[in-house]
Design a protein around this motif. Structure first.
Motif, PDB file in Angstrom:
ATOM      1  N   ASN A   1     -23.230 -28.260  68.692  1.00 39.57           N
ATOM      2  CA  ASN A   1     -23.164 -29.145  67.569  1.00 39.57           C
ATOM      3  C   ASN A   1     -22.299 -28.566  66.567  1.00 39.57           C
ATOM      4  O   ASN A   1     -22.419 -28.438  65.532  1.00 39.57           O
ATOM      5  N   CYS A   2     -21.005 -28.324  67.285  1.00 43.06           N
ATOM      6  CA  CYS A   2     -19.961 -27.467  66.500  1.00 43.06           C
ATOM      7  C   CYS A   2     -18.544 -27.890  66.958  1.00 43.06           C
ATOM      8  O   CYS A   2     -18.577 -28.559  68.005  1.00 43.06           O
ATOM      9  N   LEU A   3     -17.471 -27.884  66.119  1.00 48.85           N
ATOM     10  CA  LEU A   3     -16.040 -27.982  66.663  1.00 48.85           C
ATOM     11  C   LEU A   3     -16.167 -29.236  67.166  1.00 48.85           C
ATOM     12  O   LEU A   3     -16.288 -30.246  66.731  1.00 48.85           O
ATOM     13  N   ASP A   4     -15.467 -29.415  68.653  1.00 53.52           N
ATOM     14  CA  ASP A   4     -15.149 -30.541  69.243  1.00 53.52           C
ATOM     15  C   ASP A   4     -16.621 -31.399  69.881  1.00 53.52           C
ATOM     16  O   ASP A   4     -16.485 -32.351  70.333  1.00 53.52           O
ATOM     17  N   PHE A   5     -17.658 -30.653  69.477  1.00 56.52           N
ATOM     18  CA  PHE A   5     -18.730 -31.108  70.150  1.00 56.52           C
ATOM     19  C   PHE A   5     -20.045 -31.620  69.124  1.00 56.52           C
ATOM     20  O   PHE A   5     -21.175 -31.482  69.109  1.00 56.52           O
ATOM     21  N   ASP A   6     -19.417 -31.711  67.761  1.00 56.96           N
ATOM     22  CA  ASP A   6     -20.526 -32.373  66.856  1.00 56.96           C
ATOM     23  C   ASP A   6     -21.243 -33.400  67.557  1.00 56.96           C
ATOM     24  O   ASP A   6     -20.469 -34.225  68.017  1.00 56.96           O
ATOM     25  N   ASN A   7     -22.305 -33.464  67.036  1.00 48.24           N
ATOM     26  CA  ASN A   7     -23.346 -34.615  67.501  1.00 48.24           C
ATOM     27  C   ASN A   7     -23.127 -35.051  69.141  1.00 48.24           C
ATOM     28  O   ASN A   7     -23.763 -36.006  69.511  1.00 48.24           O
TER      29      ASN A   7
ATOM     30  N   PHE B   1     -12.806 -16.444  86.192  1.00 50.34           N
ATOM     31  CA  PHE B   1     -13.480 -16.547  87.229  1.00 50.34           C
ATOM     32  C   PHE B   1     -12.922 -17.385  88.418  1.00 50.34           C
ATOM     33  O   PHE B   1     -12.513 -18.443  87.961  1.00 50.34           O
ATOM     34  N   LYS B   2     -12.207 -16.806  89.435  1.00 58.56           N
ATOM     35  CA  LYS B   2     -11.253 -17.360  90.592  1.00 58.56           C
ATOM     36  C   LYS B   2     -10.251 -18.330  89.851  1.00 58.56           C
ATOM     37  O   LYS B   2      -9.610 -17.869  89.130  1.00 58.56           O
ATOM     38  N   ALA B   3     -10.311 -19.756  89.854  1.00 56.47           N
ATOM     39  CA  ALA B   3      -9.565 -20.324  89.448  1.00 56.47           C
ATOM     40  C   ALA B   3      -9.382 -20.574  87.908  1.00 56.47           C
ATOM     41  O   ALA B   3      -8.396 -21.337  87.291  1.00 56.47           O
ATOM     42  N   HIS B   4     -10.702 -20.544  87.454  1.00 57.58           N
ATOM     43  CA  HIS B   4     -10.768 -21.110  85.899  1.00 57.58           C
ATOM     44  C   HIS B   4     -10.858 -20.022  84.582  1.00 57.58           C
ATOM     45  O   HIS B   4     -11.386 -18.836  84.980  1.00 57.58           O
ATOM     46  N   CYS B   5     -10.200 -20.210  83.776  1.00 57.92           N
ATOM     47  CA  CYS B   5     -10.231 -19.395  82.637  1.00 57.92           C
ATOM     48  C   CYS B   5     -10.988 -19.899  81.689  1.00 57.92           C
ATOM     49  O   CYS B   5     -11.003 -21.186  81.344  1.00 57.92           O
ATOM     50  N   PHE B   6     -12.077 -19.256  80.862  1.00 54.94           N
ATOM     51  CA  PHE B   6     -13.025 -19.682  80.039  1.00 54.94           C
ATOM     52  C   PHE B   6     -12.724 -19.126  78.567  1.00 54.94           C
ATOM     53  O   PHE B   6     -12.232 -18.102  78.333  1.00 54.94           O
ATOM     54  N   PHE B   7     -13.036 -20.093  77.650  1.00 53.39           N
ATOM     55  CA  PHE B   7     -12.830 -19.781  76.393  1.00 53.39           C
ATOM     56  C   PHE B   7     -14.180 -20.167  75.400  1.00 53.39           C
ATOM     57  O   PHE B   7     -14.501 -21.078  75.712  1.00 53.39           O
ATOM     58  N   GLN B   8     -14.347 -19.146  74.373  1.00 55.64           N
ATOM     59  CA  GLN B   8     -15.483 -19.384  73.627  1.00 55.64           C
ATOM     60  C   GLN B   8     -15.068 -19.116  72.153  1.00 55.64           C
ATOM     61  O   GLN B   8     -13.914 -18.939  71.812  1.00 55.64           O
ATOM     62  N   PRO B   9     -15.936 -20.192  71.251  1.00 57.90           N
ATOM     63  CA  PRO B   9     -15.494 -19.839  69.711  1.00 57.90           C
ATOM     64  C   PRO B   9     -15.871 -18.599  69.144  1.00 57.90           C
ATOM     65  O   PRO B   9     -16.729 -17.964  69.894  1.00 57.90           O
ATOM     66  N   THR B  10     -15.708 -18.246  68.002  1.00 54.44           N
ATOM     67  CA  THR B  10     -16.296 -17.241  67.205  1.00 54.44           C
ATOM     68  C   THR B  10     -17.847 -17.705  67.056  1.00 54.44           C
ATOM     69  O   THR B  10     -18.296 -18.690  66.684  1.00 54.44           O
ATOM     70  N   PRO B  11     -18.509 -16.494  66.869  1.00 51.00           N
ATOM     71  CA  PRO B  11     -20.108 -16.908  66.220  1.00 51.00           C
ATOM     72  C   PRO B  11     -20.114 -17.472  65.012  1.00 51.00           C
ATOM     73  O   PRO B  11     -20.945 -18.212  64.819  1.00 51.00           O
ATOM     74  N   ALA B  12     -19.026 -17.283  63.951  1.00 51.58           N
ATOM     75  CA  ALA B  12     -18.917 -17.894  62.711  1.00 51.58           C
ATOM     76  C   ALA B  12     -18.799 -19.317  62.941  1.00 51.58           C
ATOM     77  O   ALA B  12     -19.380 -20.084  62.214  1.00 51.58           O
ATOM     78  N   ASN B  13     -17.944 -19.803  63.784  1.00 47.63           N
ATOM     79  CA  ASN B  13     -17.593 -21.266  64.229  1.00 47.63           C
ATOM     80  C   ASN B  13     -18.600 -21.977  64.923  1.00 47.63           C
ATOM     81  O   ASN B  13     -18.652 -23.341  64.972  1.00 47.63           O
TER      82      ASN B  13
ATOM     83  N   PRO C   1     -22.458 -20.700  65.840  1.00 47.36           N
ATOM     84  CA  PRO C   1     -23.543 -20.031  66.309  1.00 47.36           C
ATOM     85  C   PRO C   1     -24.605 -20.378  66.974  1.00 47.36           C
ATOM     86  O   PRO C   1     -25.290 -19.455  67.494  1.00 47.36           O
ATOM     87  N   ASN C   2     -24.795 -21.626  67.522  1.00 51.71           N
ATOM     88  CA  ASN C   2     -25.763 -22.007  68.318  1.00 51.71           C
ATOM     89  C   ASN C   2     -25.488 -21.583  69.837  1.00 51.71           C
ATOM     90  O   ASN C   2     -26.455 -21.775  70.492  1.00 51.71           O
ATOM     91  N   VAL C   3     -24.268 -21.318  70.124  1.00 54.67           N
ATOM     92  CA  VAL C   3     -24.219 -20.877  71.373  1.00 54.67           C
ATOM     93  C   VAL C   3     -24.204 -19.433  71.650  1.00 54.67           C
ATOM     94  O   VAL C   3     -23.895 -18.762  72.763  1.00 54.67           O
ATOM     95  N   PHE C   4     -24.504 -18.694  70.583  1.00 56.68           N
ATOM     96  CA  PHE C   4     -24.715 -17.160  70.764  1.00 56.68           C
ATOM     97  C   PHE C   4     -26.029 -16.792  70.451  1.00 56.68           C
ATOM     98  O   PHE C   4     -26.894 -17.400  70.128  1.00 56.68           O
TER      99      PHE C   4
END
Length: 140
Positions: A44-50, A123-135, A137-140
């Protein structure tokens, strides 16, 4: 308790997404895609509100998954893929997607940042990216 509420239909939908996005990266690669999907529902943050459901997450536009535009995504979910989807939906998390909201397959090395989000690993073919906890918090 599951990470997000889900139905059998959600299990099948996530299983199809995981397979279409990362079958070539094996079971762990598919689980990592599942982690990203669950994180988008939780975030429920950034590109994924709602974004509050598996269906909203899978078919988000713009910003959703390319696989939903390919015929391969629309094949029936296999039982082994559904088992993996249930694991992700139940809250199992795997590095480097533990807190990730994005991934992509580069032609070379993973960049340190992608659209201002930090690389959490490859991991293998894919690179993964995460937000900061401040941006996000629900995924941390």
């Amino acid at each position: 308790m599951p990470a997000v509420q889900f139905t059998n239909s959600d299990v099948s939908l996530l299983a199809r997404l995981m397979r279409a996005e990362a079958e070539g990266d094996g079971q762990l690669g598919m689980l990592l895609v599942g982690n990203v999907g669950v994180n988008r529902v939780l975030g429920n943050c950034l590109d994924f509100d709602n974004i509050r459901s598996i269906s909203q997450m899978v078919f988000q536009s713009p910003g959703g998954f390319e696989a939903t535009q390919k015929g391969y995504f629309y094949q029936a979910a296999r039982s082994q893929d559904k088992r993996l989807a249930r694991r992700a939906l139940s809250g199992e998390r795997f590095n480097p997607a533990t807190n990730a909201l994005w991934f992509f397959q580069p032609s070379g090395a993973c960049p340190a940042q992608w659209f201002n989000q930090w690389n959490s690993g490859r991991f293998k073919a894919h690179c993964f990216f995460q937000p900061t906890p401040a941006n996000c918090p629900n995924v941390f």
